[in-house]
Enzyme design. Structure first.
Site, PDB file in Angstrom:
ATOM      1  N   GLY A 205     -18.935  -4.921 -16.447  1.00  0.00           N
ATOM      2  CA  GLY A 205     -19.736  -5.654 -17.477  1.00  0.00           C
ATOM      3  C   GLY A 205     -18.910  -6.357 -18.369  1.00  0.00           C
ATOM      4  O   GLY A 205     -17.963  -6.963 -18.184  1.00  0.00           O
ATOM      5  N   SER A 206     -19.380  -6.318 -20.041  1.00  0.00           N
ATOM      6  CA  SER A 206     -18.790  -7.169 -20.822  1.00  0.00           C
ATOM      7  C   SER A 206     -17.354  -6.454 -21.049  1.00  0.00           C
ATOM      8  O   SER A 206     -17.039  -5.255 -21.147  1.00  0.00           O
ATOM      9  CB  SER A 206     -19.734  -7.492 -22.066  1.00  0.00           C
ATOM     10  N   THR A 209     -17.912  -3.650 -23.971  1.00  0.00           N
ATOM     11  CA  THR A 209     -18.467  -2.285 -23.430  1.00  0.00           C
ATOM     12  C   THR A 209     -17.304  -1.844 -22.470  1.00  0.00           C
ATOM     13  O   THR A 209     -16.635  -0.607 -22.808  1.00  0.00           O
ATOM     14  CB  THR A 209     -19.583  -2.522 -22.573  1.00  0.00           C
ATOM     15  N   GLY A 210     -16.431  -2.585 -21.884  1.00  0.00           N
ATOM     16  CA  GLY A 210     -15.372  -2.023 -20.851  1.00  0.00           C
ATOM     17  C   GLY A 210     -14.148  -1.405 -21.749  1.00  0.00           C
ATOM     18  O   GLY A 210     -13.646  -0.541 -21.381  1.00  0.00           O
ATOM     19  N   GLU A 227     -14.196  -4.174 -14.357  1.00  0.00           N
ATOM     20  CA  GLU A 227     -14.317  -5.518 -13.913  1.00  0.00           C
ATOM     21  C   GLU A 227     -15.251  -6.067 -15.106  1.00  0.00           C
ATOM     22  O   GLU A 227     -16.471  -5.866 -15.273  1.00  0.00           O
ATOM     23  CB  GLU A 227     -15.216  -5.600 -12.589  1.00  0.00           C
ATOM     24  N   CYS A 261     -20.095 -13.893 -13.462  1.00  0.00           N
ATOM     25  CA  CYS A 261     -18.976 -13.577 -14.144  1.00  0.00           C
ATOM     26  C   CYS A 261     -17.941 -14.783 -13.672  1.00  0.00           C
ATOM     27  O   CYS A 261     -17.006 -15.281 -14.345  1.00  0.00           O
ATOM     28  CB  CYS A 261     -18.313 -12.243 -13.756  1.00  0.00           C
TER      29      CYS A 261
HETATM   30  P1  NAD Z   1     -22.710  -4.863 -20.814  1.00  0.00           P
HETATM   31  O1  NAD Z   1     -21.289  -4.591 -20.962  1.00  0.00           O
HETATM   32  O2  NAD Z   1     -23.505  -4.994 -22.002  1.00  0.00           O
HETATM   33  O3  NAD Z   1     -23.363  -3.790 -19.939  1.00  0.00           O
HETATM   34  C1  NAD Z   1     -22.983  -3.309 -18.767  1.00  0.00           C
HETATM   35  C2  NAD Z   1     -23.480  -1.772 -18.401  1.00  0.00           C
HETATM   36  O4  NAD Z   1     -23.010  -1.021 -19.295  1.00  0.00           O
HETATM   37  C3  NAD Z   1     -24.952  -1.571 -18.492  1.00  0.00           C
HETATM   38  O5  NAD Z   1     -25.429  -0.736 -17.318  1.00  0.00           O
HETATM   39  C4  NAD Z   1     -25.035  -0.907 -19.792  1.00  0.00           C
HETATM   40  O6  NAD Z   1     -26.307  -0.201 -19.948  1.00  0.00           O
HETATM   41  C5  NAD Z   1     -24.026   0.005 -19.988  1.00  0.00           C
HETATM   42  N1  NAD Z   1     -23.390   0.515 -21.353  1.00  0.00           N
HETATM   43  C6  NAD Z   1     -23.511  -0.316 -22.281  1.00  0.00           C
HETATM   44  N2  NAD Z   1     -22.788   0.425 -23.389  1.00  0.00           N
HETATM   45  C7  NAD Z   1     -22.132   1.475 -22.620  1.00  0.00           C
HETATM   46  C8  NAD Z   1     -21.468   2.770 -23.195  1.00  0.00           C
HETATM   47  N3  NAD Z   1     -20.987   2.660 -24.431  1.00  0.00           N
HETATM   48  N4  NAD Z   1     -21.301   3.581 -22.213  1.00  0.00           N
HETATM   49  C9  NAD Z   1     -21.435   3.497 -20.827  1.00  0.00           C
HETATM   50  N5  NAD Z   1     -22.238   2.461 -20.537  1.00  0.00           N
HETATM   51  C10 NAD Z   1     -22.598   1.255 -21.464  1.00  0.00           C
HETATM   52  O7  NAD Z   1     -22.671  -6.018 -19.722  1.00  0.00           O
HETATM   53  P2  NAD Z   1     -24.076  -6.906 -19.428  1.00  0.00           P
HETATM   54  O8  NAD Z   1     -24.504  -7.765 -20.263  1.00  0.00           O
HETATM   55  O9  NAD Z   1     -24.897  -6.004 -18.633  1.00  0.00           O
HETATM   56  O10 NAD Z   1     -23.395  -7.830 -18.114  1.00  0.00           O
HETATM   57  C11 NAD Z   1     -22.570  -9.337 -18.487  1.00  0.00           C
HETATM   58  C12 NAD Z   1     -21.405  -8.924 -18.429  1.00  0.00           C
HETATM   59  O11 NAD Z   1     -20.871  -8.326 -17.151  1.00  0.00           O
HETATM   60  C13 NAD Z   1     -20.440 -10.261 -18.688  1.00  0.00           C
HETATM   61  O12 NAD Z   1     -19.494 -10.343 -19.350  1.00  0.00           O
HETATM   62  C14 NAD Z   1     -19.983 -10.612 -17.370  1.00  0.00           C
HETATM   63  O13 NAD Z   1     -18.930 -11.356 -17.169  1.00  0.00           O
HETATM   64  C15 NAD Z   1     -19.716  -9.280 -16.842  1.00  0.00           C
HETATM   65  N6  NAD Z   1     -19.449  -9.334 -15.183  1.00  0.00           N
HETATM   66  C16 NAD Z   1     -18.350  -9.113 -14.656  1.00  0.00           C
HETATM   67  C17 NAD Z   1     -18.125  -9.030 -13.376  1.00  0.00           C
HETATM   68  C18 NAD Z   1     -16.875  -8.893 -12.655  1.00  0.00           C
HETATM   69  O14 NAD Z   1     -16.791  -8.747 -11.589  1.00  0.00           O
HETATM   70  N7  NAD Z   1     -15.845  -9.109 -13.403  1.00  0.00           N
HETATM   71  C19 NAD Z   1     -19.372  -9.432 -12.614  1.00  0.00           C
HETATM   72  C20 NAD Z   1     -20.496  -9.381 -13.051  1.00  0.00           C
HETATM   73  C21 NAD Z   1     -20.616  -9.523 -14.534  1.00  0.00           C
END
Ligand code: NAD
Length: 471
Positions: A205-206, A209-210, A227, A261
Site C-alpha cells: 500500500g501507500s 499507511t506503511g 511493499e 506501483c
Molecule cells: P493504502 O495505504 O491507502 O491502503 C492499503 C491497505 O491498507 C487497504 O487495505 C487499507 O484498508 C489498509 N489500511 C489503511 N489504513 C490502515 C491502518 N492504519 N492499519 C492497517 N491497515 C490499514 O493504499 P492504497 O491507496 O490502497 O494503494 C495504493 C498504494 O499502494 C500506492 O502507494 C501504491 O504504490 C502502493 N502499491 C505498492 C505495491 C508494491 O508492490 N510496492 C504494489 C501495489 C500498490
C-alpha cells in the site's frame, strides 16, 4: 460500507465490515488449526494448494467478473485471475524444492555438538492489500505463506471488495484451506485489528499507511514486510531506440491507467533526442483509446475518487508553475466515471509535485538532460526507490547507469518488467519498502524462522572450566 462503482460513480455495493471482535475470532480459529497445518509435510500442503487451484478455476469467471466491476477493467481482470493460477502452479513446483532444512551435522566450532536445524513458520501472517490489483496483491504473499505452513488472515482493500465473494467461495470449497485462510472485510479499522492480532505482516500500500503499520509492528515486535509506493524514473540515453523507448514508456506510464506501483512516473531524456521523443510519445499518447464502451478501448477510468483528485491537483500545480500540456490534461466525468487521458507534460521540474510525489495515474512528465550525471542526480532525487528504467542500444552503458540508480529493480529497454518477472529477488530502496523480497525464492523462505537444536554428545563442561588459575 457503501462501495463506489468506478465506471458509473454509483454506490452500488454494500461491504459488511468485520468488527474487531470478528477479526479476533477469525484469528483464534486459524490459530487452532495452524499447528496441524504446519505439521503437514510440504507435499501435503501442496496437495491442498492443488485442490484450491481446481476450485479457484471453477470460480475463475465469477471472480474475474466481480474484479471487472471493482476495477472497470475486463481484460486485466482476466489476466489477473490467470496470473493467480500461474502463481499457484509455480509455488506447487518451487516450494517443495526450496523446503530443505539442512541435515544434522557436527558443529565446526564445538566438535562434540551435533546441530539439528528446524524451519518454523510464523503461526499467523496478516496480509493487507491495496485496490489497484486487488486479487493479485491479495494472494501474491498469501500463497507462499500458506505453503510455508503459516495461517493467513487476509484483508483486501475496501475500495475494490467485490471479488472477495467469489474468492471466498473458492476457499470454502477446500475445508483444509478454509481452516487456515480467512478473509477480513473492511477498511483501516479492520486493518488495524489484523495488525494487532497476527505474528507477522505483509503489507502492500501507500508509504503513509506503511509507516503507521511499521510503527505498530515495531511496538508489537513482529516483522513487517512492507511493499510501498514509488515514483519510478526512466532515463532515455542519447543512443536509445526511439521506437522502443516511446512504446515502452507510454505502456508503462498509462497501462492500467497508470495505477500500478511500478508505473514509470517521470521521464528524463537526453537533450539531443528530446524533441523527437516528445513528438513521438505525444502522437502515441493521443492515439490511446478509452474503454468508455467496456468492450472496446485500451484504457479504463480511474478506480479511486480520491486518487482522481490528487491527479488533478498535480496537473494544476504543474500548470501553475509553467508546465505545458501536450495531450490530455484533465480529469473528466463521463457517465459518472472519472477519466484522465494520457497526459504528456513538458517544461516540468522538481519543484512540481508531479515530479516528486506518487501520481498513480496516466501522466507522462518529461525533462531533458544534458549529462548522464545530471540524469542520475534527478533519478535519485526522490524519497522513493521502487524501480526504474534505462533505455540505450549499448547494453554495457545501460547496465552502468542502472547500477547507479537507487531502486530495487531496473528494467533495461522496457518499463515495469517486475509485473512480468516473478523470479528475480529485489528489495525496495528508501521509503518504497523494507524487509525480505516477495519475489524469487525469498518470497517463500522469509516466512520461516531458523531454529537450532544443539545436541551435546560428550560430557558437558563442568564448573572446573571457570576455575581461575595463577599463571
Ligand atoms: P493504502 O495505504 O491507502 O491502503 C492499503 C491497505 O491498507 C487497504 O487495505 C487499507 O484498508 C489498509 N489500511 C489503511 N489504513 C490502515 C491502518 N492504519 N492499519 C492497517 N491497515 C490499514 O493504499 P492504497 O491507496 O490502497 O494503494 C495504493 C498504494 O499502494 C500506492 O502507494 C501504491 O504504490 C502502493 N502499491 C505498492 C505495491 C508494491 O508492490 N510496492 C504494489 C501495489 C500498490
Amino acid at each position: 460500507m457503501k462501495v463506489r462503482n468506478p465506471r458509473t460513480g454509483e454506490y452500488d455495493y454494500n461491504l459488511q465490515e468485520d468488527s474487531t471482535q470478528s477479526v479476533v475470532e477469525k484469528a483464534l480459529s486459524i490459530r487452532s488449526a495452524q499447528k496441524e497445518w504446519q505439521n503437514k509435510t510440504i507435499t501435503e500442503r501442496v496437495a491442498v494448494l492443488k485442490k484450491w487451484l481446481a476450485s479457484f478455476t471453477n470460480f475463475q469467471s465469477e471472480i474475474a467478473s466481480q474484479l471487472a466491476v471493482d476495477t472497470a477493467r475486463k481484460r486485466i481482470s482476466e489476466v489477473e485471475t490467470g496470473g493467480i493460477i500461474g502463481l499457484m502452479q509455480a509455488w506447487s513446483y518451487r516450494a517443495p524444492q526450496l523446503y530443505n532444512p539442512p541435515a544434522e551435522r557436527t558443529s565446526a566450532s564445538a566438535n562434540t555438538v551435533q546441530i539439528g536445524q528446524q524451519w518454523i513458520p510464523y503461526g499467523l501472517v496478516g496480509v493487507i492489500s491495496p485496490w489497484n490489483f486487488p486479487l493479485l496483491l491479495a494472494l501474491i504473499d498469501t500463497i507462499p505463506a500458506l505453503m510455508a505452513g503459516c495461517g493467513v488472515l487476509l484483508k483486501p482493500s475496501e475500495v475494490t471488495p467485490r471479488f472477495m465473494d467469489g474468492l471466498e467461495k473458492s476457499i470454502k470449497a477446500v475445508p483444509e484451506l478454509n481452516a487456515v485462510l480467512k478473509l477480513v472485510r473492511g477498511g483501516a479499522k479492520a486493518g488495524k485489528a489484523v495488525v494487532n492480532t497476527v505474528d507477522a505482516i505483509c503489507f502492500t500500500g501507500s508509504v503513509p499507511t506503511g509507516k503507521k503499520i511499521g510503527a505498530v509492528c515495531a511496538e508489537r515486535f513482529i516483522p513487517a514486510f512492507l511493499e510501498l509506493g514509488g515514483k519510478d524514473p526512466a532515463i532515455v540515453l542519447s543512443d536509445a531506440d526511439l521506437e522502443v523507448a516511446t512504446d515502452a514508456v507510454l505502456r508503462s506510464c498509462v497501462g492500467a491507467t497508470g495505477q500500478a506501483c511500478q508505473s514509470l512516473e517521470r521521464i528524463y531524456v537526453a537533450e539531443n533526442i528530446y524533441d523527437d521523443f516528445v513528438e513521438q510519445i505525444t502522437k502515441k499518447a493521443t492515439a490511446v483509446t478509452m474503454t468508455t464502451n467496456p468492450e472496446e478501448g485500451q484504457m479504463g477510468p480511474l478506480i479511486f475518487e480520491q486518487q482522481a483528485e490528487k491527479i488533478q491537483e498535480q496537473i494544476n500545480d504543474a500548470i501553475a508553475k509553467g508546465a505545458k500540456i501536450l495531450s490530455g490534461g484533465k480529469v473528466e466525468n463521463i457517465n459518472g466515471g472519472l477519466w484522465c487521458r494520457p497526459t504528456v507534460l513538458t517544461n516540468v521540474n522538481h519543484k512540481m509535485s508531479v515530479m516528486v510525489e506518487e501520481t498513480f495515474g496516466p501522466l507522462i512528465p518529461i525533462m531533458p538532460f544534458r549529462t548522464e550525471e545530471q540524469a542520475l542526480e534527478w533519478a535519485n532525487d526522490s524519497i522513493f526507490g521502487l524501480s526504474a528504467s534505462v533505455f540505450s542500444k549499448d547494453r554495457e552503458k545501460a547496465i552502468e547507469i542502472a547500477s547507479q540508480i537507487e531502486a530495487g529493480a531496473i528494467s533495461i529497454n522496457d518499463g515495469s518488467l517486475t509485473n512480468k518477472v516473478y523470479d528475480a529477488e529485489k528489495n525496495s530502496f528508501k521509503e518504497s519498502g523494507i524487509n525480505g523480497s516477495r519475489m524469487g525464492d525469498a518470497g517463500f523462505l522469509r516466512f520461516f524462522r531458523k531454529k537450532a537444536l544443539l545436541i551435546q554428545t560428550a560430557h558437558p563442561e563442568t564448573m572446573a572450566h571457570f576455575e581461575e588459575k595463577s599463571s
